[in-house]
Scaffold this motif. Structure first.
Motif, PDB file in Angstrom:
ATOM      1  N   ILE A 108       0.861  -1.181   0.000  1.00 23.07           N
ATOM      2  CA  ILE A 108       0.000   0.000   0.000  1.00 23.07           C
ATOM      3  C   ILE A 108       0.896   1.228   0.000  1.00 23.07           C
ATOM      4  N   GLY A 109       0.718   2.090  -0.986  1.00 21.10           N
ATOM      5  CA  GLY A 109       1.508   3.312  -1.072  1.00 21.10           C
ATOM      6  C   GLY A 109       2.123   3.473  -2.448  1.00 21.10           C
ATOM      7  N   TRP A 110       2.819   4.562  -2.630  1.00 19.33           N
ATOM      8  CA  TRP A 110       3.497   4.858  -3.891  1.00 19.33           C
ATOM      9  C   TRP A 110       4.849   4.173  -3.892  1.00 19.33           C
ATOM     10  N   MET A 111       5.054   3.252  -4.832  1.00 15.18           N
ATOM     11  CA  MET A 111       6.254   2.423  -4.843  1.00 15.18           C
ATOM     12  C   MET A 111       6.762   2.239  -6.261  1.00 15.18           C
ATOM     13  N   ALA A 112       8.076   2.126  -6.383  1.00 19.86           N
ATOM     14  CA  ALA A 112       8.692   1.756  -7.656  1.00 19.86           C
ATOM     15  C   ALA A 112       8.676   0.245  -7.793  1.00 19.86           C
ATOM     16  N   GLY A 124       7.846   3.480 -12.402  1.00 16.15           N
ATOM     17  CA  GLY A 124       6.982   4.245 -11.510  1.00 16.15           C
ATOM     18  C   GLY A 124       7.706   5.445 -10.904  1.00 16.15           C
ATOM     19  N   PRO A 125       7.275   5.819  -9.685  1.00 10.35           N
ATOM     20  CA  PRO A 125       6.420   5.080  -8.746  1.00 10.35           C
ATOM     21  C   PRO A 125       4.953   5.015  -9.169  1.00 10.35           C
ATOM     22  N   TRP A 126       4.342   3.879  -8.800  1.00 12.96           N
ATOM     23  CA  TRP A 126       2.924   3.630  -9.029  1.00 12.96           C
ATOM     24  C   TRP A 126       2.234   3.447  -7.685  1.00 12.96           C
ATOM     25  N   GLN A 162      -0.395  -5.141 -11.690  1.00 15.60           N
ATOM     26  CA  GLN A 162      -0.848  -5.282 -10.312  1.00 15.60           C
ATOM     27  C   GLN A 162      -1.086  -3.926  -9.647  1.00 15.60           C
ATOM     28  N   PHE A 163      -0.421  -2.900 -10.132  1.00 16.54           N
ATOM     29  CA  PHE A 163      -0.526  -1.563  -9.540  1.00 16.54           C
ATOM     30  C   PHE A 163      -1.725  -0.814 -10.126  1.00 16.54           C
TER      31      PHE A 163
END
Length: 226
Positions: A108-112, A124-126, A162-163
């Motif tokens: 959960i959150g903005w991640m590369a 990303g980040p996505w 998945q994002f």
């Protein structure tokens, strides 16, 4: 280009997918599968987009999941390309012989992500927001991963991610407003996630539209039709 957009929950809308379809001059039919008992004919469409959901793709007690799997398999048989987003990527994988399962950890959150083909799936980040994952079906090519599992794959003329490339700051704000307790349990800084959604909006929008465009042109091979 005529598109069928499968929406599972009203609070998980198409967001930037709608903006992208409008920009390409496409006609989109919204299919709210949880409340609409009809079975659309995939042959009536050039593209099918299946969105996120609060349900688990492996939950056989959800009455519409079997219907959607049949629809996706029929689409593959008719050579209609699909774009699966989050839950959509999981149910597409499951419909084609992969497995849906609970992930060892939530994301959960903005991640590369780690992408082997950034020209199609940028790092990303996505925005991530899921507790489930999947195993890719036979014949799929995995294009991106994260510590929690696969993040993107192609199979035939279809792409699963998945994002959540479709989100806008308004969508993220709605999700956060209804999930504060959950985010606290997961030790996610909700205010930071909202701030990131606003700060990253322009970049995310550009990445998402580019992802959708490259998918249509390179994977779905609908460039001439679009």
């Amino acid at each position: 280009m005529r598109a069928l957009v499968i929406e599972h929950d009203p609070d998980v809308p198409a967001g930037l997918v709608d903006e992208w379809l409008v920009g390409r001059g496409s006609v989109a039919d919204l299919h709210q599968i949880a409340t609409d008992a009809r079975d659309p004919d995939p042959c009536a469409y050039d593209l099918i987009v299946t969105l996120g959901s609060e349900a688990a793709a492996f939950d056989v007690t959800v009455p519409w999941i079997a219907r959607e799997q049949r629809l996706l398999r029929d689409a593959v048989a008719a050579d209609v390309p699909m774009l699966g987003i989050c839950f959509g990527s999981q149910i597409l994988a499951r419909a084609l012989g992969g497995r849906g399962l609970r992930a060892e950890r939530a994301e959960i959150g903005w991640m590369a992500i780690e992408s082997s083909d950034p020209s199609l799936v940028p790092a990303g980040p996505w925005l991530q927001w899921h507790r489930d994952t999947f195993t890719p079906p036979a014949g799929a090519t995995v294009l991106a991963n994260s510590p929690a599992g696969p993040q993107a794959y192609t199979i035939g003329r279809s792409l699963g991610v998945q994002f959540h490339p479709e989100v806008t700051p308004e969508i993220v704000a709605d999700w956060v407003a209804g999930s504060r307790d959950e985010l606290d349990r997961e030790r996610v800084d909700a205010d930071r996630m909202l701030a990131d959604a606003r700060a990253l909006d322009a970049d995310n929008r550009a990445r998402a539209i580019a992802l959708f465009d490259v998918f249509v042109d390179r994977v779905a091979r609908l460039g001439a039709a679009a």
